[in-house]
Design an enzyme around this catalytic site. Sequence first.
Site: not given
Length: 416
Positions: A188, A224, A381
Site C-alpha cells: 500500500d 491509506h 479497500s
Amino acid sequence: MKSTFFRSMAVVASAGVFLISCTDDSQNPTETIVPQNVLPESLESVVYNQGSYEIEGSYIVVFDQKVTGDVTSKSAGDYTASKSAVRDIAAKVFNGAQLKGDAIDHVYSKTLMGVSVQMSKEQATTVANDSRVAYIEKDQMFTLAPPPGKGPGSGGGGGTDPQETPWGITRVNGGATYNGSSVAWIIDSGIQADHADLNVDVSRGYNAFTKGKDADLATDGNGHGTHVAGTVAAIDNNIGVIGVAAGATVIPVKVLSGRGSGSNSGVIAGVDHVAANGSAGDVANMSLGGGFSQALNDAVINASSVVKFALAAGNESTSATTKSPASANGANIYTISAMSVGDNWASFSNYDNPPIEFCEPGVAIKSTWNDGGYNTISGTSMASPHAAGLLLWGNISSDGSVNGDPDGSADPIGVN
C-alpha cells in the site's frame, strides 16, 4: 512480432486504484480517482490511452523460462543472487536492442523472472521478438485519490479517546488478541510506524521509492496504508479501535507515494519482496488495483504459493474479472467485495464470482490514520483487510450472504 506484445500494448489498462463510487451508502468519504491528479511530476512521461495512464518509455519484460531455463534455481535461498541472475539474462536480451544495464529499474526473481526497463517503442519491438521473452507490458500508473476527507470521529489525537470496536470487526467475529507468529504484509502507501495502536515491523518491509519524503519506510504520506493496517491488526489497548487480529504484526510494503501514486512495476516489485521474505501462514493485503495486467496477476498467483492474499475487488461498480490484481485466481487468493451495515451490498463495489470469494464490511469503516489519529472511510479497500485479518486466524468461514449482489449470485459473508 509476437502477438503477446500487441495484446499487452492494447489491453493492459492502468492500475489506478478504485474509481469513483456512489455516495448513497454512507455520508463518509469513499476512495475516489480524480484524473487530473494522477499524473506524476513529469507530465510528459505519461500518456492517457484507452482509459489508462501509461508511463511513456517504461515496460515490464517477462522472460520465458522454457527458453532461458530457471536461472534463479541455483540461488533459490539467496534473493540478491537470484535477482542478479535475472539481471544477467536481461543484459543479454537487451544487448540486441542496444540497451544499457542502467535502463533496468526493478528486477523480479520470485514471482516472475523479469524486469522493468526504460526503452523506446522501437527497442521494445526488438525485445518482443526475442525468443527468450514470454511477453511485454507497458508500465502503468497506480494511483489513489488525495487522502480522503476526515469522516465522523476521525482526525488527529488518537491516544485519548476511549477504545471502540468498529462495526465491521464485530460483524466478522474479530477483535481477539492475536498470539500467532504470522504477519500481515500491507502492500500500500506505507504504515505510520509509531502509531500507538499498531505493531509495525519496518525492518522486514520494502520501499519502491528511493528518494524524497517517500523514501522513509517508517512513514505513510497518504494515510491509506495505515488505515488498512488498523483494520487488520489494531491493538486491544484501551485507545482508538481494535483490528480483526488485534495486535498482529503488520509490515509496510510501500508501493504508493504520499500523493497516492506509483507504478505497476513498483507494485510487482513489492509482491516479489513478499514472496521472497514471507512464510506460510502470512497474509498479504492488496487494497489497490485497476485494469487487467497479466504481469501483476502472474506475480500474485505465484506469490500465493508462499503467503495468502486478500485482494480488494475494486470500486467501479463493474465486473472484477476485468481488474488486476482482483481477477487473479488461486487456492490462496481471496478477492473481496464490500457491504454496509445490515449486510447490504455497497453500490460502489465490483462483483462477479469468480473471482470474488467473500463480501466484507466496507462502508463507514473507522481505523487508524496518520499522526496517531483515526479516520472513517469507505471502499473495497476497507473490506479486503477484514479478510486479511481473518486469514491470519486460519480459514475463513461464512455467515449468510450479502443482500443485493448485482451479479445474481450473492457473495458469502466471511467471518472468523
